[in-house]
Write a protein that holds these residues in place. Structure first.
Motif, PDB file in Angstrom:
ATOM      1  N   LYS A  56      20.942 -15.745   3.879  1.00  0.00           N
ATOM      2  CA  LYS A  56      20.460 -15.789   5.233  1.00  0.00           C
ATOM      3  C   LYS A  56      19.530 -16.006   5.195  1.00  0.00           C
ATOM      4  O   LYS A  56      18.506 -16.740   6.057  1.00  0.00           O
ATOM      5  CB  LYS A  56      20.970 -14.012   5.694  1.00  0.00           C
ATOM      6  CG  LYS A  56      20.385 -13.971   7.213  1.00  0.00           C
ATOM      7  CD  LYS A  56      18.997 -13.562   7.682  1.00  0.00           C
ATOM      8  CE  LYS A  56      19.298 -11.856   6.513  1.00  0.00           C
ATOM      9  NZ  LYS A  56      17.662 -11.223   7.045  1.00  0.00           N
ATOM     10  N   ALA A 122      29.864 -13.044   9.251  1.00  0.00           N
ATOM     11  CA  ALA A 122      29.284 -13.559  10.258  1.00  0.00           C
ATOM     12  C   ALA A 122      27.972 -13.164  10.647  1.00  0.00           C
ATOM     13  O   ALA A 122      27.149 -13.952  11.071  1.00  0.00           O
ATOM     14  CB  ALA A 122      30.138 -12.450  11.418  1.00  0.00           C
ATOM     15  N   TYR A 123      26.908 -12.744   9.678  1.00  0.00           N
ATOM     16  CA  TYR A 123      25.616 -11.975   9.827  1.00  0.00           C
ATOM     17  C   TYR A 123      24.991 -13.435   9.608  1.00  0.00           C
ATOM     18  O   TYR A 123      23.657 -13.906   9.894  1.00  0.00           O
ATOM     19  CB  TYR A 123      25.304 -11.297   8.821  1.00  0.00           C
ATOM     20  CG  TYR A 123      23.745 -10.925   9.316  1.00  0.00           C
ATOM     21  CD1 TYR A 123      22.686 -11.130  10.181  1.00  0.00           C
ATOM     22  CD2 TYR A 123      23.715 -10.066   8.542  1.00  0.00           C
ATOM     23  CE1 TYR A 123      21.590 -10.888  10.107  1.00  0.00           C
ATOM     24  CE2 TYR A 123      21.957 -10.249   8.344  1.00  0.00           C
ATOM     25  CZ  TYR A 123      21.165 -10.134   9.186  1.00  0.00           C
ATOM     26  OH  TYR A 123      20.206  -9.896   9.362  1.00  0.00           O
ATOM     27  N   THR A 125      26.411 -16.485   9.159  1.00  0.00           N
ATOM     28  CA  THR A 125      26.507 -18.092   9.849  1.00  0.00           C
ATOM     29  C   THR A 125      25.531 -17.829  11.657  1.00  0.00           C
ATOM     30  O   THR A 125      25.275 -18.349  11.720  1.00  0.00           O
ATOM     31  CB  THR A 125      28.101 -17.927  10.951  1.00  0.00           C
ATOM     32  OG1 THR A 125      28.584 -17.582   9.250  1.00  0.00           O
ATOM     33  CG2 THR A 125      28.214 -18.804  11.644  1.00  0.00           C
ATOM     34  N   PHE A 126      25.221 -16.224  12.275  1.00  0.00           N
ATOM     35  CA  PHE A 126      24.478 -16.631  13.856  1.00  0.00           C
ATOM     36  C   PHE A 126      23.544 -16.660  12.604  1.00  0.00           C
ATOM     37  O   PHE A 126      22.457 -17.349  13.499  1.00  0.00           O
ATOM     38  CB  PHE A 126      24.262 -14.624  13.353  1.00  0.00           C
ATOM     39  CG  PHE A 126      23.535 -13.915  14.207  1.00  0.00           C
ATOM     40  CD1 PHE A 126      23.553 -14.244  15.964  1.00  0.00           C
ATOM     41  CD2 PHE A 126      22.877 -13.680  14.246  1.00  0.00           C
ATOM     42  CE1 PHE A 126      23.138 -13.370  16.980  1.00  0.00           C
ATOM     43  CE2 PHE A 126      21.785 -13.304  15.477  1.00  0.00           C
ATOM     44  CZ  PHE A 126      21.718 -13.377  16.529  1.00  0.00           C
ATOM     45  N   ASP A 129      23.199 -20.230  12.909  1.00  0.00           N
ATOM     46  CA  ASP A 129      23.421 -21.043  14.181  1.00  0.00           C
ATOM     47  C   ASP A 129      22.892 -20.628  14.998  1.00  0.00           C
ATOM     48  O   ASP A 129      22.360 -21.858  15.989  1.00  0.00           O
ATOM     49  CB  ASP A 129      25.156 -20.534  14.587  1.00  0.00           C
ATOM     50  CG  ASP A 129      25.502 -22.101  13.216  1.00  0.00           C
ATOM     51  OD1 ASP A 129      25.719 -22.532  12.472  1.00  0.00           O
ATOM     52  OD2 ASP A 129      27.066 -21.106  13.816  1.00  0.00           O
ATOM     53  N   HIS A 130      21.795 -19.771  15.063  1.00  0.00           N
ATOM     54  CA  HIS A 130      20.943 -19.046  15.510  1.00  0.00           C
ATOM     55  C   HIS A 130      19.447 -20.216  16.011  1.00  0.00           C
ATOM     56  O   HIS A 130      19.130 -19.582  14.767  1.00  0.00           O
ATOM     57  CB  HIS A 130      20.613 -17.934  16.450  1.00  0.00           C
ATOM     58  CG  HIS A 130      22.178 -17.762  16.876  1.00  0.00           C
ATOM     59  ND1 HIS A 130      23.224 -17.067  16.287  1.00  0.00           N
ATOM     60  CD2 HIS A 130      22.375 -17.126  18.327  1.00  0.00           C
ATOM     61  CE1 HIS A 130      24.532 -17.065  17.618  1.00  0.00           C
ATOM     62  NE2 HIS A 130      23.948 -17.303  18.538  1.00  0.00           N
ATOM     63  N   ASP A 134      16.007 -15.408  17.433  1.00  0.00           N
ATOM     64  CA  ASP A 134      17.062 -14.717  17.386  1.00  0.00           C
ATOM     65  C   ASP A 134      17.764 -14.160  15.996  1.00  0.00           C
ATOM     66  O   ASP A 134      18.006 -12.933  15.073  1.00  0.00           O
ATOM     67  CB  ASP A 134      18.913 -15.168  17.357  1.00  0.00           C
ATOM     68  CG  ASP A 134      18.071 -15.344  19.087  1.00  0.00           C
ATOM     69  OD1 ASP A 134      18.418 -14.591  19.993  1.00  0.00           O
ATOM     70  OD2 ASP A 134      17.642 -16.009  19.452  1.00  0.00           O
ATOM     71  N   SER A 138      17.182 -10.629  14.563  1.00  0.00           N
ATOM     72  CA  SER A 138      18.317  -9.439  13.468  1.00  0.00           C
ATOM     73  C   SER A 138      18.440  -8.449  12.755  1.00  0.00           C
ATOM     74  O   SER A 138      18.853  -8.009  12.447  1.00  0.00           O
ATOM     75  CB  SER A 138      19.418 -10.279  13.762  1.00  0.00           C
ATOM     76  OG  SER A 138      18.845 -11.203  12.555  1.00  0.00           O
ATOM     77  N   ALA A 205      20.393  -9.134  19.263  1.00  0.00           N
ATOM     78  CA  ALA A 205      19.962  -9.795  18.568  1.00  0.00           C
ATOM     79  C   ALA A 205      20.508  -8.073  17.632  1.00  0.00           C
ATOM     80  O   ALA A 205      20.787  -7.820  16.721  1.00  0.00           O
ATOM     81  CB  ALA A 205      19.505 -10.789  17.868  1.00  0.00           C
ATOM     82  N   PHE A 208      24.496  -7.089  18.060  1.00  0.00           N
ATOM     83  CA  PHE A 208      25.124  -7.606  17.010  1.00  0.00           C
ATOM     84  C   PHE A 208      24.738  -7.331  15.373  1.00  0.00           C
ATOM     85  O   PHE A 208      26.046  -6.782  14.395  1.00  0.00           O
ATOM     86  CB  PHE A 208      24.786  -9.313  16.998  1.00  0.00           C
ATOM     87  CG  PHE A 208      25.502 -10.057  16.103  1.00  0.00           C
ATOM     88  CD1 PHE A 208      26.164 -10.466  16.121  1.00  0.00           C
ATOM     89  CD2 PHE A 208      24.452 -10.848  14.966  1.00  0.00           C
ATOM     90  CE1 PHE A 208      27.373 -11.071  15.023  1.00  0.00           C
ATOM     91  CE2 PHE A 208      25.440 -11.383  13.847  1.00  0.00           C
ATOM     92  CZ  PHE A 208      26.679 -11.286  13.953  1.00  0.00           C
ATOM     93  N   LYS A 209      23.946  -7.196  14.598  1.00  0.00           N
ATOM     94  CA  LYS A 209      22.901  -6.516  13.241  1.00  0.00           C
ATOM     95  C   LYS A 209      23.729  -5.300  13.125  1.00  0.00           C
ATOM     96  O   LYS A 209      24.845  -5.286  12.276  1.00  0.00           O
ATOM     97  CB  LYS A 209      22.012  -6.546  13.309  1.00  0.00           C
ATOM     98  CG  LYS A 209      21.641  -6.700  11.648  1.00  0.00           C
ATOM     99  CD  LYS A 209      22.027  -7.304  10.392  1.00  0.00           C
ATOM    100  CE  LYS A 209      21.390  -6.609   9.679  1.00  0.00           C
ATOM    101  NZ  LYS A 209      20.117  -6.716   9.291  1.00  0.00           N
TER     102      LYS A 209
END
Length: 246
Positions: A56, A122-123, A125-126, A129-130, A134, A138, A205, A208-209
């Motif tokens: 990441k 998902a993390y 990917t976030f 893609d952001h 962001d 996170s 963010a 979301f995390k």
């Protein structure tokens, strides 16, 4: 706009109510009621998450401004280490050995729950893609991580004395490092924040995390295949089909 102090206060309020220290699984861990197998499953599932953190951060690194890249690359080095025998991932493998997990089982991900994989992916990917803003935001769950690591270290020493002490090195390291990283991320974000909408993106963010970390623990409390009744206890598929066509 909120002042930097007001922003941090709002973030801490989000973490106080939503960070995974409140999750029932973590509460049981810190209360000392997990079984050895519970701990082993947690270590194995969290290891996948730990492996994905430098991935990441590498994705994030490619988007950061030049001045920020010099600081952020230290996060990748912290987890990967200069070699396999050093760094955060090495320390997590040591935790695996300390709780009785063979390294081959840890690396195979045979104990990885689908929900834990999904939440971790998902993390990644976030962040992929952001915008970098962001992705950096996170990471601010680290504002609370230093607290939970200190509590966790004491909980393991108190309730799980069978865990070899050298396995707790990661917890001790993060109780120091998490605060340093959170401070650096906040400084970077504040330097690039222009509107209250930017500040609200930071809060979103972090929320979301928190959901990612909470979902990872949900997966450990979920029903596993071993919990499902044997086939003989279920309605035969042909009976289901017949009922559906009736």
């Amino acid at each position: 706009m909120w002042t930097p102090a007001e922003l941090e206060s709002r973030l801490l309020a989000v973490l106080a109510r939503s960070y995974h220290h409140r999750h029932p699984f973590n509460r049981r861990m810190h209360a000392g009621t997990l079984t050895p197998d519970d701990l082993r499953v947690w270590v194995a599932n969290r290891y996948y998450y730990q492996q994905c953190i430098p991935v990441k951060d590498s994705l994030l690194l490619a988007k950061l401004p030049e001045d920020a890249r010099r600081e952020w690359i230290t996060r990748v080095l912290y987890h990967d280490g200069p070699d396999r025998e050093h760094g955060g991932l090495s320390a997590w493998r040591a935790l695996g050995r300390a709780v009785g997990l063979p390294e081959g089982l840890l690396e195979s991900h045979d104990l990885l729950r689908p929900g834990a994989r999904f939440a971790t992916d998902a993390y990644v990917t976030f962040v992929r893609d952001h915008p970098w803003f962001d992705g950096v935001a996170s990471s601010l769950t680290e504002l609370y991580a230093q607290r939970i690591m200190a509590v966790r270290t004491v909980a393991f020493e108190t309730h799980y004395p069978w865990v070899e002490p050298e396995g707790l090195a990661y917890f001790r390291s993060r109780s120091r490092q998490a605060g340093v990283e959170a401070s650096g991320a906040l400084t970077l974000l504040n330097a690039h924040t222009r509107t209250q909408a930017d500040q609200e993106r930071i809060v979103a963010a972090v929320e979301f995390k928190c959901s990612v970390l909470w979902s990872l623990l949900d997966a450990l409390d979920a029903v596993t295949p071993e919990d499902v009744p044997d086939e003989d206890d279920l309605m035969p598929l042909e009976s289901v089909a017949a009922r559906g066509s009736a």
